[in-house]
Design a protein around this motif. Structure first.
Motif, PDB file in Angstrom:
ATOM      1  N   LYS A 174      40.738   1.168   9.604  1.00 37.14           N
ATOM      2  CA  LYS A 174      42.027   1.577  10.170  1.00 37.14           C
ATOM      3  C   LYS A 174      42.165   3.097  10.247  1.00 37.14           C
ATOM      4  CE  LYS A 174      45.682  -0.668   8.727  1.00 37.14           C
ATOM      5  NZ  LYS A 174      46.598  -1.335   7.749  1.00 37.14           N
ATOM      6  N   LYS A 225      53.102  -7.685  16.224  1.00 40.31           N
ATOM      7  CA  LYS A 225      51.843  -7.019  15.868  1.00 40.31           C
ATOM      8  C   LYS A 225      51.956  -6.240  14.551  1.00 40.31           C
ATOM      9  CE  LYS A 225      48.619  -7.143  18.151  1.00 40.31           C
ATOM     10  NZ  LYS A 225      47.524  -8.138  18.164  1.00 40.31           N
ATOM     11  N   ASN A 265      46.015   0.877  18.837  1.00 38.50           N
ATOM     12  CA  ASN A 265      47.042  -0.128  19.121  1.00 38.50           C
ATOM     13  C   ASN A 265      48.085   0.391  20.115  1.00 38.50           C
ATOM     14  OD1 ASN A 265      46.329  -2.275  16.964  1.00 38.50           O
ATOM     15  ND2 ASN A 265      46.396  -0.379  15.800  1.00 38.50           N
ATOM     16  N   ASN A 303      50.421   2.387   7.211  1.00 35.99           N
ATOM     17  CA  ASN A 303      51.197   1.387   7.965  1.00 35.99           C
ATOM     18  C   ASN A 303      52.582   1.900   8.340  1.00 35.99           C
ATOM     19  OD1 ASN A 303      49.067  -0.374   7.788  1.00 35.99           O
ATOM     20  ND2 ASN A 303      50.022  -1.758   6.317  1.00 35.99           N
ATOM     21  N   GLN A 348      49.487  -6.959  11.461  1.00 40.26           N
ATOM     22  CA  GLN A 348      48.791  -5.899  10.732  1.00 40.26           C
ATOM     23  C   GLN A 348      48.914  -6.115   9.229  1.00 40.26           C
ATOM     24  OE1 GLN A 348      50.618  -1.863  10.380  1.00 40.26           O
ATOM     25  NE2 GLN A 348      48.800  -1.157  11.490  1.00 40.26           N
ATOM     26  N   TYR A 391      40.316   1.688  15.599  1.00 45.72           N
ATOM     27  CA  TYR A 391      41.561   0.961  15.328  1.00 45.72           C
ATOM     28  C   TYR A 391      42.653   1.595  16.177  1.00 45.72           C
ATOM     29  CZ  TYR A 391      45.163  -1.561  12.729  1.00 45.72           C
ATOM     30  OH  TYR A 391      46.204  -2.396  12.375  1.00 45.72           O
ATOM     31  N   ASP A 442      42.881  -6.341  14.471  1.00 49.24           N
ATOM     32  CA  ASP A 442      43.743  -7.285  13.756  1.00 49.24           C
ATOM     33  C   ASP A 442      43.588  -8.693  14.321  1.00 49.24           C
ATOM     34  OD1 ASP A 442      44.758  -5.343  12.079  1.00 49.24           O
ATOM     35  OD2 ASP A 442      46.479  -4.912  13.343  1.00 49.24           O
ATOM     36  N   TYR A 451      53.311   3.638  11.877  1.00 49.03           N
ATOM     37  CA  TYR A 451      53.319   2.900  13.140  1.00 49.03           C
ATOM     38  C   TYR A 451      54.755   2.700  13.641  1.00 49.03           C
ATOM     39  CZ  TYR A 451      48.355   2.221  12.883  1.00 49.03           C
ATOM     40  OH  TYR A 451      46.999   2.470  12.850  1.00 49.03           O
TER      41      TYR A 451
END
Length: 393
Positions: A288, A262, A295, A249, A266, A293, A124, A252
């Motif tokens: 992703k 963050k 995090n 998404n 994203q 990818y 990202d 997360y």
């Protein structure tokens, strides 16, 4: 006798590590003492199996097309290394650094050069920095920007790592006070391969020393039409992948001081990719869904994969609102559920991308790929093979 068995066991361990993890595993005559000494060295190589790529982009006037291609093709590079293996089974990490040069907005004292991003594996962040680039007229000093990247970046000393510079521009390679020959000689000494991408006529690039700059390090010279419009092929799978990315998404779980920032980054980079073109958003979604990818610095699901992860050590104020007031057992259950959900979505994206790639291969006309994409991916694969990298089908 016991000592002899210990020495033999250590020697066998070192031999196994050397032949199964190093990118340049070669048969050599060596003593047991040498093998023992290599045990820690090879462990270090395994842990530090990293591909390092520095992108040096000319951001002077007329280079908008180059910058746009770089934004779009970032995800092709990432997706390429998703399937890379080094030696027998080791999968490399990927770090990308970014420099801009030849822009009037930059300091003349620094040679119109700026490090936009140090080596980073944060996809990202890399995307964010690429999208921050703008063009303006200036002086383009290729030798200086190469030398600067060699001095400022930590290239490491592992001979098995793949270390590459891609420098792109459209002015003579000879400009500036620093002789490009000195810069590329320094690169070769550091085991860094310099690849040159001239934005213009092939013969003109040769005459202005772009080819010579690459040749001196064993790199490749390429000439591209940086203003060529990239033709993306729409497929029946694109919309589904983009919808799955939205679901991805939601798996997360942000935590700590970085968490919310963050999460927003994203989403912003998803939007940036989509606004360029739907196909770019699809490629980002595929990235992703890959191992590259990661995090763990702000997402509890990725953090939970780290060996030292312990829910009880996370300060409660660092948790998102949905987990505050929950017991450690409840938090662990929540993380496990999100992890299972993420793996399922990522698997779906990868499977759809396989079908998507087959559809594109069937319908794509010769020469319709992006100029920068062709140049970089071909160079990467050829040079990686020299370090014993191979690519899964």
């Amino acid at each position: 006798m016991k000592n002899a068995r210990q020495i033999l066991g250590a020697g066998l361990m070192a031999f196994t590590l050397a032949t199964s993890t190093a990118c340049e595993a070669k048969t050599k005559k060596t003593s047991k003492e040498t093998l023992i000494a290599q045990v820690m060295t090879n462990k270090e190589k395994t842990a530090n199996n990293t591909v390092k790529i520095a992108l040096l982009l000319d951001t002077s006037n007329s280079m908008d097309g180059l910058i746009n291609q770089a934004k779009a093709q970032l995800w092709d590079i990432v997706n390429k290394f998703t399937h890379a293996k080094c030696g027998n089974e080791t999968r490399p990490k990927l770090e990308i650094a970014l420099y801009q040069y030849g822009n009037d907005a930059l300091s003349s004292k620094e040679g119109y050069i700026q490090q936009v991003l140090d080596f980073s594996g944060d996809l990202d962040e890399i995307s964010e920095k690429l999208f921050s680039l703008t063009t303006n007229g200036g002086e383009e000093y290729c030798g200086t920007v190469i030398q600067t990247s060699l001095k400022q970046l930590d290239w490491g000393k592992n001979p098995d790592n793949l270390k590459m510079i891609f420098i792109a521009g459209n002015e003579p390679f000879t400009q500036g006070k620093l002789n490009y020959v000195d810069a590329v000689t320094n690169a070769k000494e550091k085991d860094v391969v310099v690849n040159t991408i001239f934005c213009g006529n092939y013969e003109q690039g040769i005459n202005t020393k772009w080819k010579d700059g690459a040749k001196r390090t064993g790199g490749e010279y390429m000439a591209i039409d940086h203003n060529k419009q990239v033709v993306h092929i729409d497929t029946p799978y694109d919309d589904i992948i983009i919808k799955l990315n939205g679901k991805l998404n939601k798996t997360y779980i942000s935590y700590g001081s970085l968490g919310q920032v963050k999460m927003e980054a994203q989403a912003t980079q998803d939007t940036n990719a989509y606004e360029m073109e739907e196909a770019v958003a699809v490629k980002r979604a595929v990235s992703k869904s890959s191992r590259l990818y990661s995090n763990s610095s702000w997402d509890l699901v990725d953090a939970s994969d780290d060996s030292g992860f312990d829910v009880s050590k996370i300060k409660k104020e660092q948790l998102p609102a949905t987990l505050k007031g929950k017991s450690n057992a409840e938090i662990e259950t929540f993380i496990a559920e999100k992890k299972a959900e993420r793996k399922k979505i990522q698997k779906e994206i990868r499977e759809l991308n396989t079908k998507r790639n087959a559809y594109i291969a069937k319908n794509q006309k010769e020469g319709s790929k992006g100029e920068l994409e062709n140049a970089m991916l071909n160079a990467i694969e050829r040079q990686a093979s020299k370090k014993d990298y191979r690519w899964e089908k």
